[in-house]
Motif scaffolding. Structure first.
Motif, PDB file in Angstrom:
ATOM      1  N   LEU A 114      -8.905 107.463  17.849  1.00 62.09           N
ATOM      2  CA  LEU A 114      -8.191 107.567  17.016  1.00 62.09           C
ATOM      3  C   LEU A 114      -7.325 106.260  16.922  1.00 62.09           C
ATOM      4  CD1 LEU A 114      -6.191 109.265  15.324  1.00 62.09           C
ATOM      5  CD2 LEU A 114      -4.928 110.121  17.333  1.00 62.09           C
ATOM      6  N   ARG A 115      -6.952 105.739  17.769  1.00 62.69           N
ATOM      7  CA  ARG A 115      -6.150 104.581  17.941  1.00 62.69           C
ATOM      8  C   ARG A 115      -6.983 103.372  17.207  1.00 62.69           C
ATOM      9  NH1 ARG A 115      -2.067 102.835  21.444  1.00 62.69           N
ATOM     10  NH2 ARG A 115      -1.920 105.089  21.934  1.00 62.69           N
ATOM     11  N   LEU A 116      -8.159 103.462  17.418  1.00 67.42           N
ATOM     12  CA  LEU A 116      -8.911 102.235  16.693  1.00 67.42           C
ATOM     13  C   LEU A 116      -8.923 102.373  15.296  1.00 67.42           C
ATOM     14  CD1 LEU A 116     -10.997  99.952  16.903  1.00 67.42           C
ATOM     15  CD2 LEU A 116     -12.891 101.508  16.965  1.00 67.42           C
ATOM     16  N   LEU A 117      -8.885 103.699  14.831  1.00 71.92           N
ATOM     17  CA  LEU A 117      -8.883 104.021  13.517  1.00 71.92           C
ATOM     18  C   LEU A 117      -7.533 103.423  12.783  1.00 71.92           C
ATOM     19  CD1 LEU A 117     -10.575 107.317  12.959  1.00 71.92           C
ATOM     20  CD2 LEU A 117     -11.540 105.340  12.225  1.00 71.92           C
ATOM     21  N   TYR A 118      -6.561 103.531  13.621  1.00 75.27           N
ATOM     22  CA  TYR A 118      -5.348 103.107  13.203  1.00 75.27           C
ATOM     23  C   TYR A 118      -5.077 101.690  13.148  1.00 75.27           C
ATOM     24  CZ  TYR A 118      -2.298 107.357  13.254  1.00 75.27           C
ATOM     25  OH  TYR A 118      -1.705 108.706  12.912  1.00 75.27           O
ATOM     26  N   VAL A 119      -5.759 101.002  14.387  1.00 74.28           N
ATOM     27  CA  VAL A 119      -5.781  99.448  14.376  1.00 74.28           C
ATOM     28  C   VAL A 119      -6.622  99.052  13.077  1.00 74.28           C
ATOM     29  CG1 VAL A 119      -6.683  97.593  15.540  1.00 74.28           C
ATOM     30  CG2 VAL A 119      -5.829  99.331  16.770  1.00 74.28           C
ATOM     31  N   LEU A 120      -7.670  99.698  12.624  1.00 78.22           N
ATOM     32  CA  LEU A 120      -8.350  99.042  11.542  1.00 78.22           C
ATOM     33  C   LEU A 120      -7.626  99.182  10.072  1.00 78.22           C
ATOM     34  CD1 LEU A 120     -11.891 100.618  12.460  1.00 78.22           C
ATOM     35  CD2 LEU A 120     -11.117  98.368  12.701  1.00 78.22           C
TER      36      LEU A 120
END
Length: 429
Positions: A114-120
């Motif tokens: 989830l956090r990686l999708l936010y980062v992207l």
């Protein structure tokens, strides 16, 4: 007097069983519950991902894939990140496939997804580190993220089965693939490692196999928790592959470990580093059958001090500070992986130079500050040896208790028999 002996035998039996229970570790320590103020439920995590996709429809899309087998159904959600779609044909981009939550009890992995999708899409910084220089690199990537591969198993964990890693019908999805499927080691645990009735018997594995066939990733990462490690093939034997591809994979992992983890992670083959061999794993299939150039397994967290019965604590951070540190650290690790992977793919001429012509590398000085270094491999192996020694001692102690109980039982029975005989002789005519 003879009536007292059955009571004596009952007391001895109760005492022996209690001691045996303690020796066997059946009196377990309290189990840490899910930190629901920190972790999303599976439903809330999916809702948040869907909302994120809706806000960034120019970069993100989401597919729902369902299938069933012999009365058992599974559903997977696949999020695709494709930056500036209109500028480049997808066929010229580098394909990256990431799977999280293959084992239901490893909740932290889906939080990283989830956090990686936010980062992207939305976050220009990770723990205060500016990642805007990564923007050019993202233009050359298509990333597919499976946030929860084992949705049914995750539901079981949320219902209280905190140690369950299997899917909804009791199969370990990371043993259900075809490379060396079904082989069982001496320490095989049917509860933990049930490979299913055949390779790809499970709908989840079938979906992931078809996804790998259609997407044809250049980089694959299977994300787990239980320790901190960066693994490459093989899992089913104590070796790594030979040749240039293996050299490239190891180079990527060693550079990532040096740049970001300060050489604190284990690096190597899963089978040669974990201490046991695993058969029928996804990563071995991705390398041997799907021919993915760079297949990896990442282990992102583990509490080595937690009791083996305290599974939530063993596989997941239980406080907010550690949770944030782990999530941020591994999101940055993925960005550096993309950079290192693309550099090696280019050098190996697996992707064209033109694919990366606008690539601006992240500065080599970006590393996580205040990362606690892990024990050395020698110390880790020493602890593993001590643990095995303690297991043997507990086994011998249980055998000692059992033999002692049997001797006491035989002794008491003999005394009782003799007294009954003497009593009988006293009243004989």
């Amino acid at each position: 007097m003879s009536a007292a002996y059955p009571r004596l035998l009952l007391c001895l039996l109760t005492l022996a069983l209690a001691l045996a229970g303690v020796a066997a570790g059946k009196i377990s320590a309290p189990r840490t519950p899910i930190s629901r103020d920190i972790y999303h439920s599976s439903d809330s995590l999916l809702r948040e991902i869907k909302a994120l996709v809706a806000r960034h429809s120019s970069k993100l899309s989401m597919d729902t894939i369902k299938t069933s087998n012999k009365g058992y159904s599974a559903e997977l959600f696949v999020v695709t990140f494709n930056h500036v779609k209109e500028r480049m044909d997808n066929g010229s981009k580098v394909h990256i496939l990431l799977s999280f939550g293959q084992h239901g009890r490893e909740l932290i992995t889906s939080e990283v997804a989830l956090r990686l999708l936010y980062v992207l899409t939305e976050k220009p910084k990770i723990a205060g580190v500016d990642i805007s220089s990564f923007e050019k690199l993202l233009e050359n990537l298509v990333i597919k993220v499976v946030p929860m591969e084992n949705m049914n198993g995750r539901k079981r964990v949320e219902e209280g089965e905190l140690c369950d890693r299997r899917n909804g019908r009791g199969v370990d999805l990371n043993r259900n693939w075809s490379v060396d499927w079904g082989k069982k080691e001496k320490d095989y645990d049917p509860y933990e490692e049930n490979p299913g009735i055949a390779p790809f018997s499970e709908p989840e594995a079938q979906i992931m196999r078809e996804l790998s066939r259609s997407f044809k990733p250049h980089i694959w990462v299977n994300v787990h928790s239980g320790m901190e490690a960066l693994f490459m093939p093989y899992d089913h034997k104590n070796t790594t592959p030979n040749g240039a591809s293996a050299h490239s994979m190891r180079s990527v992992l060693e550079n990532l470990n040096r740049r970001h983890f300060q050489d604190s992670c284990l690096v190597g083959s899963g089978g040669g580093s974990v201490g046991y061999l695993a058969h029928g794993t996804t990563t071995d299939y991705m390398y041997d059958i799907a021919k993915v150039p760079m297949p990896f397994t990442f282990e992102i967290y583990g509490d080595e001090k937690a009791s083996s019965d305290d599974c939530f604590k063993m596989f997941n951070p239980v406080d907010k500070k550690t949770f944030d540190r782990v999530v941020n650290k591994w999101c940055m690790a993925f960005l550096i992986l993309f950079e290192e992977g693309l550099r090696n793919l280019r050098d190996a001429q697996i992707v064209s130079q033109g694919t990366l012509e606008n690539w601006v590398p992240i500065g080599g000085d970006i590393v996580e500050i205040n990362v606690e270094r892990k024990s050395s491999i020698r110390e880790r192996r020493k602890l593993e040896g001590l643990d095995l020694g303690m297991q043997e001692l507990r086994t011998y102690f249980r055998l000692f208790l059992l033999s002692t109980f049997l001797l006491m039982f035989m002794f008491c029975a003999r005394i009782s028999k003799n007294r009954n005989r003497d009593s009988g002789n006293l009243f004989d005519p």
